[in-house]
Design a protein around this motif. Structure first.
Motif, short mmCIF file in Angstrom:
data_model
loop_
_atom_site.label_atom_id
_atom_site.label_comp_id
_atom_site.label_asym_id
_atom_site.label_seq_id
_atom_site.Cartn_x
_atom_site.Cartn_y
_atom_site.Cartn_z
N ASP A 194 1.16 -1.52 0.15
CA ASP A 194 -0.34 0.32 -0.01
C ASP A 194 0.48 0.75 0.27
O ASP A 194 1.37 2.26 0.69
N PRO A 195 1.45 1.57 -0.97
CA PRO A 195 2.56 2.61 -1.19
C PRO A 195 1.68 4.21 -1.13
O PRO A 195 0.84 4.43 -1.12
N PRO A 196 2.60 5.27 -0.57
CA PRO A 196 1.99 6.87 -0.71
C PRO A 196 1.27 6.80 -1.77
O PRO A 196 1.54 6.18 -2.89
N TYR A 197 0.04 7.37 -1.40
CA TYR A 197 -1.11 7.70 -2.49
C TYR A 197 0.10 9.02 -4.01
O TYR A 197 1.33 9.84 -4.06
N TYR A 198 -0.39 8.50 -5.37
CA TYR A 198 0.74 8.48 -6.25
C TYR A 198 0.33 10.36 -6.41
O TYR A 198 0.99 11.37 -6.49
N LYS A 199 -0.59 10.40 -6.29
CA LYS A 199 -1.30 12.65 -6.57
C LYS A 199 -1.19 12.56 -4.98
O LYS A 199 -0.86 14.09 -5.34
N LYS A 200 -1.90 12.32 -4.10
CA LYS A 200 -1.93 12.83 -2.57
C LYS A 200 -0.65 12.85 -1.87
O LYS A 200 -0.66 13.35 -0.72
N GLY A 201 0.26 12.30 -2.68
CA GLY A 201 1.14 11.37 -0.94
C GLY A 201 1.51 12.70 -0.36
O GLY A 201 2.22 12.08 1.13
N PRO A 202 2.80 13.78 -1.16
CA PRO A 202 3.16 14.62 -0.68
C PRO A 202 2.46 15.40 0.05
O PRO A 202 2.89 16.21 1.54
N GLU A 203 1.48 15.19 -0.01
CA GLU A 203 0.33 16.11 1.53
C GLU A 203 0.48 15.83 2.16
O GLU A 203 -0.07 16.15 3.63
N LEU A 204 0.29 14.26 2.56
CA LEU A 204 -0.21 13.68 3.22
C LEU A 204 0.68 12.41 4.47
O LEU A 204 0.55 12.66 5.22
N TYR A 205 2.10 12.64 4.05
CA TYR A 205 3.37 11.49 4.54
C TYR A 205 4.41 12.44 4.54
O TYR A 205 4.50 13.11 3.83
N CYS A 206 5.04 11.77 5.51
CA CYS A 206 6.38 13.11 5.89
C CYS A 206 7.23 11.77 4.51
O CYS A 206 8.39 12.77 3.81
N SER A 207 6.87 10.76 4.74
CA SER A 207 7.89 10.07 3.46
C SER A 207 7.24 10.16 2.11
O SER A 207 5.64 8.94 2.30
N PHE A 208 7.39 10.11 0.66
CA PHE A 208 6.37 10.53 0.21
C PHE A 208 7.40 9.42 -0.92
O PHE A 208 8.89 9.37 -1.24
N TYR A 209 6.69 9.38 -2.35
CA TYR A 209 7.08 8.77 -3.79
C TYR A 209 7.55 9.87 -5.05
O TYR A 209 6.00 10.41 -5.04
N GLU A 210 8.30 10.40 -5.57
CA GLU A 210 8.42 10.31 -6.88
C GLU A 210 8.44 9.35 -7.83
O GLU A 210 7.68 8.52 -8.00
N HIS A 211 7.25 10.36 -8.65
CA HIS A 211 7.37 9.09 -10.20
C HIS A 211 8.22 8.31 -10.21
O HIS A 211 7.65 7.15 -10.60
N GLU A 212 9.63 8.49 -10.14
CA GLU A 212 10.50 7.04 -10.41
C GLU A 212 10.60 5.86 -9.45
O GLU A 212 11.03 5.56 -9.98
N ASP A 213 9.94 6.71 -8.63
CA ASP A 213 10.39 5.78 -7.36
C ASP A 213 9.33 4.43 -7.18
O ASP A 213 8.61 3.59 -7.09
N HIS A 214 7.47 5.54 -8.14
CA HIS A 214 6.41 4.40 -8.04
C HIS A 214 7.31 3.33 -9.69
O HIS A 214 6.40 2.50 -9.30
N LYS A 215 7.48 3.93 -10.53
CA LYS A 215 8.38 3.02 -11.77
C LYS A 215 9.38 2.26 -11.27
O LYS A 215 8.69 0.32 -11.37
N SER A 216 10.11 2.25 -10.39
CA SER A 216 11.33 0.85 -9.53
C SER A 216 10.31 0.55 -9.07
O SER A 216 10.59 -1.17 -9.49
N LEU A 217 9.55 0.55 -8.31
CA LEU A 217 8.51 -0.03 -6.55
C LEU A 217 7.90 -1.46 -8.38
O LEU A 217 7.88 -2.54 -7.94
N ALA A 218 7.18 -0.89 -9.50
CA ALA A 218 6.28 -0.82 -9.54
C ALA A 218 7.32 -2.53 -10.61
O ALA A 218 6.93 -3.81 -11.21
N GLN A 219 9.04 -2.54 -11.11
CA GLN A 219 9.52 -3.35 -11.85
C GLN A 219 9.98 -4.27 -10.80
O GLN A 219 9.92 -5.45 -10.61
N THR A 220 10.34 -3.98 -9.49
CA THR A 220 10.15 -5.04 -8.30
C THR A 220 9.10 -5.97 -8.18
O THR A 220 8.92 -7.35 -8.38
N ILE A 221 8.22 -5.05 -8.13
CA ILE A 221 6.71 -6.53 -7.94
C ILE A 221 6.25 -6.82 -8.50
O ILE A 221 6.18 -8.10 -8.27
#
Ligand code: SAM
Length: 283
Positions: A194-221
């Motif tokens: 359950d990763p940080p949200y794509y759109k609202k992540g930066p507003e909601l969490y102290c640790s969030f993801y940039e697009h490249e992080d989401h992409k690299s996570l998808a490759q791992t998954i």
């Protein structure tokens, strides 16, 4: 409102998915196995699985030092944490004190664990970066202690701590965790991602993801050998990253300051049988 076993309020908390997770485990012969949350936050689903024996072990991981310190105190400093909850006045003066302690505390200290909990229960929607419920003047109908039912929260913490020997807590980057630690998992495991949200992540969490992080996570998954499920906000960029995998949506109701519903994207490892398909096969 459904029963929630976690003491943390969490933006995007997923307790409501618990019945679905149980059915997914049942359909894939995973009941009684290990349940893993690499982005644990409040670990909204984990506790019911453990309490009711649907999982024999729970592994929770979160990179945020504050969240990690809180769970560390729940498991290892249970009495001290509960005493602090019982004896601390929930006032605006204390909120200022805890906020300043929170920014200076570090490690797995009780100071950081407790201040995280205090701010989580007294800030709007449980967001650590947000302001206090009722505002600094405390002039509205809602005061900062409205989500701070001490005995109820202490009971939740003590109940989780009873299962300490069945809980594995870590503070790692989820992507690294998935590529390394998860290899040590028994076959009968379910990883709920359950990763940080794509759109609202930066507003909601102290640790969030940039697009490249989401992409690299998808490759791992995509390479994971163990059974996994993934939830996200429904964004075209996320749909593109998981294109070709079994994807559906789930309607969830969020109880923050205001009740609202939202649609979450659910992606499953292709080899998993969905609960719906299991019913069809059994019929
Ligand atoms: C959507 S929330 C999880 C909510 C959780 N499922 C629940 O029910 O409470 C995402 C969590 O991921 C954590 N996080 C963000 N980046 C991370 C990373 N790189 N590795 C591990 N955890 C991370 C955040 O601190 C946050 O607690």
């Amino acid at each position: 409102m459904p029963v929630n076993h976690t003491p943390l309020r969490y933006p995007g908390g997923k307790s409501q998915l618990t019945p679905f997770v149980i059915e997914l485990m049942r359909a894939n012969d995973l009941l009684g196995g290990t349940y893993v949350e690499p982005f644990a936050g409040g670990a909204g689903v984990a506790w019911k699985l453990l309490f009711d024996g649907y999982a024999s072990e729970v592994w929770i991981n979160d990179i945020d030092p504050a969240i990690h310190a809180f769970w560390h105190c729940v498991l290892n400093r249970t009495d001290e944490l509960c005493d602090k909850i019982a004896t601390t006045d929930v006032t605006i003066e204390e909120w200022h004190r805890q906020r300043s302690l929170h920014s200076s505390a570090s490690g797995q200290s009780l100071k950081l664990g407790f201040s995280t909990f205090f701010l989580n229960r007294t800030n709007r929607s449980g967001i650590l970066k947000a302001g206090v419920i009722g505002g600094l003047a405390q002039a509205g109908d809602w005061k900062l202690d409205c989500r701070f039912k001490k005995q109820d929260l202490i009971d939740k913490i003590r109940r989780i701590a009873l299962y300490k020997d069945q809980i594995n807590l870590t503070r790692d980057d989820a992507n690294r965790y998935l590529s390394s630690t998860v290899k040590k998992l028994p076959k009968q495991s379910l990883i709920n991602i359950d990763p940080p949200y794509y759109k609202k992540g930066p507003e909601l969490y102290c640790s969030f993801y940039e697009h490249e992080d989401h992409k690299s996570l998808a490759q791992t998954i995509r390479k994971l050998r163990r059974p996994w499920m993934l939830t996200y906000d429904d964004a075209p960029e996320i749909r593109a990253l998981y294109a070709g995998l079994p994807t559906t949506t789930k309607r969830l109701t969020y109880y923050a300051q205001v009740k609202r519903t939202g649609v979450e994207l659910l992606v499953l490892k292709p080899s998993l049988v969905t609960p719906e398909a299991a019913h069809v096969l059994a019929a």
